[in-house]
Design a protein around this motif. Structure first.
Motif, PDB file in Angstrom:
ATOM      1  N   PRO A  14       0.825  -1.213   0.000  1.00  0.00           N
ATOM      2  CA  PRO A  14       0.000   0.000   0.000  1.00  0.00           C
ATOM      3  C   PRO A  14       0.857   1.261   0.000  1.00  0.00           C
ATOM      4  O   PRO A  14       1.994   1.262   0.466  1.00  0.00           O
ATOM      5  CB  PRO A  14      -0.808  -0.129   1.290  1.00  0.00           C
ATOM      6  CG  PRO A  14       0.036  -0.988   2.175  1.00  0.00           C
ATOM      7  CD  PRO A  14       0.738  -1.949   1.268  1.00  0.00           C
ATOM      8  N   THR A  15       0.282   2.312  -0.541  1.00  0.00           N
ATOM      9  CA  THR A  15       0.986   3.597  -0.522  1.00  0.00           C
ATOM     10  C   THR A  15       0.931   4.186   0.885  1.00  0.00           C
ATOM     11  O   THR A  15       0.020   3.908   1.664  1.00  0.00           O
ATOM     12  CB  THR A  15       0.350   4.591  -1.505  1.00  0.00           C
ATOM     13  OG1 THR A  15      -1.030   4.765  -1.143  1.00  0.00           O
ATOM     14  CG2 THR A  15       0.434   4.069  -2.931  1.00  0.00           C
ATOM     15  N   LEU A  16       1.914   5.011   1.193  1.00  0.00           N
ATOM     16  CA  LEU A  16       1.955   5.685   2.488  1.00  0.00           C
ATOM     17  C   LEU A  16       2.730   6.982   2.323  1.00  0.00           C
ATOM     18  O   LEU A  16       3.874   6.973   1.849  1.00  0.00           O
ATOM     19  CB  LEU A  16       2.644   4.802   3.543  1.00  0.00           C
ATOM     20  CG  LEU A  16       2.825   5.419   4.935  1.00  0.00           C
ATOM     21  CD1 LEU A  16       1.484   5.758   5.569  1.00  0.00           C
ATOM     22  CD2 LEU A  16       3.613   4.483   5.845  1.00  0.00           C
ATOM     23  N   ALA A  17       2.100   8.069   2.664  1.00  0.00           N
ATOM     24  CA  ALA A  17       2.764   9.366   2.524  1.00  0.00           C
ATOM     25  C   ALA A  17       2.347  10.294   3.655  1.00  0.00           C
ATOM     26  O   ALA A  17       1.210  10.250   4.128  1.00  0.00           O
ATOM     27  CB  ALA A  17       2.419  10.002   1.180  1.00  0.00           C
ATOM     28  N   GLU A  35      -1.598  10.292   3.839  1.00  0.00           N
ATOM     29  CA  GLU A  35      -2.547   9.515   3.045  1.00  0.00           C
ATOM     30  C   GLU A  35      -2.060   8.091   2.844  1.00  0.00           C
ATOM     31  O   GLU A  35      -0.857   7.827   2.781  1.00  0.00           O
ATOM     32  CB  GLU A  35      -2.764  10.171   1.677  1.00  0.00           C
ATOM     33  CG  GLU A  35      -3.507  11.489   1.724  1.00  0.00           C
ATOM     34  CD  GLU A  35      -3.821  12.018   0.327  1.00  0.00           C
ATOM     35  OE1 GLU A  35      -3.966  11.194  -0.598  1.00  0.00           O
ATOM     36  OE2 GLU A  35      -3.911  13.231   0.168  1.00  0.00           O
ATOM     37  N   THR A  36      -3.007   7.183   2.759  1.00  0.00           N
ATOM     38  CA  THR A  36      -2.767   5.796   2.389  1.00  0.00           C
ATOM     39  C   THR A  36      -4.056   5.289   1.738  1.00  0.00           C
ATOM     40  O   THR A  36      -4.895   6.087   1.319  1.00  0.00           O
ATOM     41  CB  THR A  36      -2.367   4.942   3.608  1.00  0.00           C
ATOM     42  OG1 THR A  36      -2.001   3.635   3.166  1.00  0.00           O
ATOM     43  CG2 THR A  36      -3.487   4.848   4.632  1.00  0.00           C
ATOM     44  N   GLU A  37      -4.235   3.982   1.656  1.00  0.00           N
ATOM     45  CA  GLU A  37      -5.465   3.439   1.075  1.00  0.00           C
ATOM     46  C   GLU A  37      -6.588   3.492   2.108  1.00  0.00           C
ATOM     47  O   GLU A  37      -6.364   3.280   3.306  1.00  0.00           O
ATOM     48  CB  GLU A  37      -5.239   2.004   0.602  1.00  0.00           C
ATOM     49  CG  GLU A  37      -4.194   1.907  -0.508  1.00  0.00           C
ATOM     50  CD  GLU A  37      -3.892   0.465  -0.907  1.00  0.00           C
ATOM     51  OE1 GLU A  37      -4.673  -0.433  -0.522  1.00  0.00           O
ATOM     52  OE2 GLU A  37      -2.873   0.239  -1.571  1.00  0.00           O
ATOM     53  N   ALA A  38      -7.788   3.808   1.666  1.00  0.00           N
ATOM     54  CA  ALA A  38      -8.941   3.950   2.556  1.00  0.00           C
ATOM     55  C   ALA A  38      -9.131   2.702   3.416  1.00  0.00           C
ATOM     56  O   ALA A  38      -9.031   1.562   2.933  1.00  0.00           O
ATOM     57  CB  ALA A  38     -10.202   4.215   1.740  1.00  0.00           C
ATOM     58  N   GLY A  59      -8.739   8.082   2.386  1.00  0.00           N
ATOM     59  CA  GLY A  59      -7.364   7.643   2.636  1.00  0.00           C
ATOM     60  C   GLY A  59      -6.601   8.548   3.580  1.00  0.00           C
ATOM     61  O   GLY A  59      -5.410   8.357   3.818  1.00  0.00           O
ATOM     62  N   LYS A  60      -7.285   9.539   4.155  1.00  0.00           N
ATOM     63  CA  LYS A  60      -6.622  10.484   5.066  1.00  0.00           C
ATOM     64  C   LYS A  60      -6.471   9.860   6.459  1.00  0.00           C
ATOM     65  O   LYS A  60      -7.394   9.230   6.976  1.00  0.00           O
ATOM     66  CB  LYS A  60      -7.425  11.776   5.195  1.00  0.00           C
ATOM     67  CG  LYS A  60      -7.647  12.515   3.886  1.00  0.00           C
ATOM     68  CD  LYS A  60      -6.396  13.193   3.408  1.00  0.00           C
ATOM     69  CE  LYS A  60      -6.664  14.081   2.201  1.00  0.00           C
ATOM     70  NZ  LYS A  60      -5.426  14.752   1.739  1.00  0.00           N
ATOM     71  N   TRP A  61      -5.297  10.067   7.052  1.00  0.00           N
ATOM     72  CA  TRP A  61      -5.060   9.587   8.418  1.00  0.00           C
ATOM     73  C   TRP A  61      -4.345  10.673   9.217  1.00  0.00           C
ATOM     74  O   TRP A  61      -3.689  11.545   8.649  1.00  0.00           O
ATOM     75  CB  TRP A  61      -4.239   8.289   8.430  1.00  0.00           C
ATOM     76  CG  TRP A  61      -2.899   8.399   7.741  1.00  0.00           C
ATOM     77  CD1 TRP A  61      -2.629   8.107   6.445  1.00  0.00           C
ATOM     78  CD2 TRP A  61      -1.670   8.854   8.322  1.00  0.00           C
ATOM     79  NE1 TRP A  61      -1.299   8.355   6.169  1.00  0.00           N
ATOM     80  CE2 TRP A  61      -0.691   8.801   7.296  1.00  0.00           C
ATOM     81  CE3 TRP A  61      -1.304   9.289   9.588  1.00  0.00           C
ATOM     82  CZ2 TRP A  61       0.645   9.187   7.515  1.00  0.00           C
ATOM     83  CZ3 TRP A  61       0.013   9.671   9.811  1.00  0.00           C
ATOM     84  CH2 TRP A  61       0.974   9.613   8.780  1.00  0.00           C
ATOM     85  N   GLN A  62      -4.508  10.587  10.531  1.00  0.00           N
ATOM     86  CA  GLN A  62      -3.900  11.580  11.421  1.00  0.00           C
ATOM     87  C   GLN A  62      -3.609  10.902  12.761  1.00  0.00           C
ATOM     88  O   GLN A  62      -4.474  10.239  13.324  1.00  0.00           O
ATOM     89  CB  GLN A  62      -4.856  12.757  11.606  1.00  0.00           C
ATOM     90  CG  GLN A  62      -4.275  13.951  12.312  1.00  0.00           C
ATOM     91  CD  GLN A  62      -5.259  15.110  12.358  1.00  0.00           C
ATOM     92  OE1 GLN A  62      -6.112  15.170  13.236  1.00  0.00           O
ATOM     93  NE2 GLN A  62      -5.151  16.029  11.404  1.00  0.00           N
ATOM     94  N   ILE A  63      -2.381  11.074  13.239  1.00  0.00           N
ATOM     95  CA  ILE A  63      -1.972  10.458  14.501  1.00  0.00           C
ATOM     96  C   ILE A  63      -1.381  11.531  15.406  1.00  0.00           C
ATOM     97  O   ILE A  63      -0.446  12.237  15.020  1.00  0.00           O
ATOM     98  CB  ILE A  63      -0.921   9.344  14.285  1.00  0.00           C
ATOM     99  CG1 ILE A  63      -1.490   8.234  13.400  1.00  0.00           C
ATOM    100  CG2 ILE A  63      -0.474   8.770  15.626  1.00  0.00           C
ATOM    101  CD1 ILE A  63      -0.481   7.153  13.051  1.00  0.00           C
ATOM    102  N   HIS A  64      -1.934  11.620  16.599  1.00  0.00           N
ATOM    103  CA  HIS A  64      -1.444  12.566  17.606  1.00  0.00           C
ATOM    104  C   HIS A  64      -0.610  11.804  18.619  1.00  0.00           C
ATOM    105  O   HIS A  64      -1.063  10.799  19.182  1.00  0.00           O
ATOM    106  CB  HIS A  64      -2.624  13.254  18.288  1.00  0.00           C
ATOM    107  CG  HIS A  64      -2.238  14.252  19.321  1.00  0.00           C
ATOM    108  ND1 HIS A  64      -2.496  14.100  20.663  1.00  0.00           N
ATOM    109  CD2 HIS A  64      -1.596  15.450  19.226  1.00  0.00           C
ATOM    110  CE1 HIS A  64      -2.054  15.127  21.336  1.00  0.00           C
ATOM    111  NE2 HIS A  64      -1.496  15.962  20.491  1.00  0.00           N
TER     112      HIS A  64
END
Length: 223
Positions: A14-17, A35-38, A59-64
């Motif tokens: 999978p893509t990861l950016a 972003e990655t795959e949904a 595909g948006k992700w966010q980690i705190h």
């Protein structure tokens, strides 16, 4: 006995950016995003702890980061894996700097007879110092020893002027210093009661008027 089935072969990782790779921050609990795959789960590992987020339908992700990071350098790893077991890793290094830079004037300006005065002082080498006075801004970059000097480019009127000095570092930490400067370019009045031109006293007395509280100096015969 027969059994039929369907097999899907997926060998693509999978893509990861990251939206913007984090390399420097002034936050002790920074936020990573990208972003990655949904529907895939992204894992962040930093300082031996793991944090997770599931990508939304876009595909948006966010980690705190839940635990405060100390000032300094921190290596981290982002990992995402799909249902087929393919995974993608991304490594990076993040520097945390939560300390505001120092900022000092050589001698704080409170009274001057210059209508375009010069401010000077010290901060961290290479940082830009900004002076704001009368709604205008002036800048200087501190030299290798941290010295900076800013001359007001526009003529200041007589009277009081509030000003602010600001410096910011690369991490976004900033320090502000405020002050008030009085500009007085008018020479004080000075008058003798009766100008002494001839006297029969060998220790004569001079008298007159000036502004209240000022010191008058008499120089005669080199004394």
């Amino acid at each position: 006995t027969e059994q039929h089935g369907s097999l899907t072969v997926d060998t693509q990782a999978p893509t990861l950016a990251e939206d913007t790779p984090l390399t420097l921050t002034n936050l002790a609990q920074p936020r990573f995003s990208g972003e990655t795959e949904a529907g895939l789960t992204v894992m962040l590992e930093i300082e031996g702890k793991q944090y997770h987020s599931t990508a939304d339908q876009h595909g948006k992700w966010q980690i705190h980061v839940g635990d405060a990071l100390s000032d300094g350098k921190h290596d981290y790893q982002l990992t995402v894996a799909d249902a087929a077991g393919n995974h993608t890793e991304q490594h990076g290094s993040l520097t945390v700097d939560t300390q505001a830079p120092t900022l000092a004037e050589d001698t704080p300006l409170t009274l001057t007879n210059q209508d375009q005065p010069t401010f000077s002082g010290e901060t961290e080498a290479g940082l830009a110092v900004m002076l704001e006075i009368d709604g205008k801004r002036y800048h200087d970059t501190a030299d290798q020893d941290g010295k900076w000097q800013i001359q007001v480019g526009d003529v200041l009127s007589e009277g009081d002027h509030d000003y602010q000095l600001t410096v910011a570092d690369a991490a976004g930490n900033h320090t502000e210093q405020r002050g008030s400067l009085t500009v007085d370019t008018q020479a004080p009045t000075l008058a003798e009661d009766t100008p002494l031109t001839l006297t029969n006293q060998d220790q004569p007395t001079f008298s007159g008027e000036t502004e209240a509280g000022l010191t008058v100096t008499l120089e005669i015969d080199g004394k």
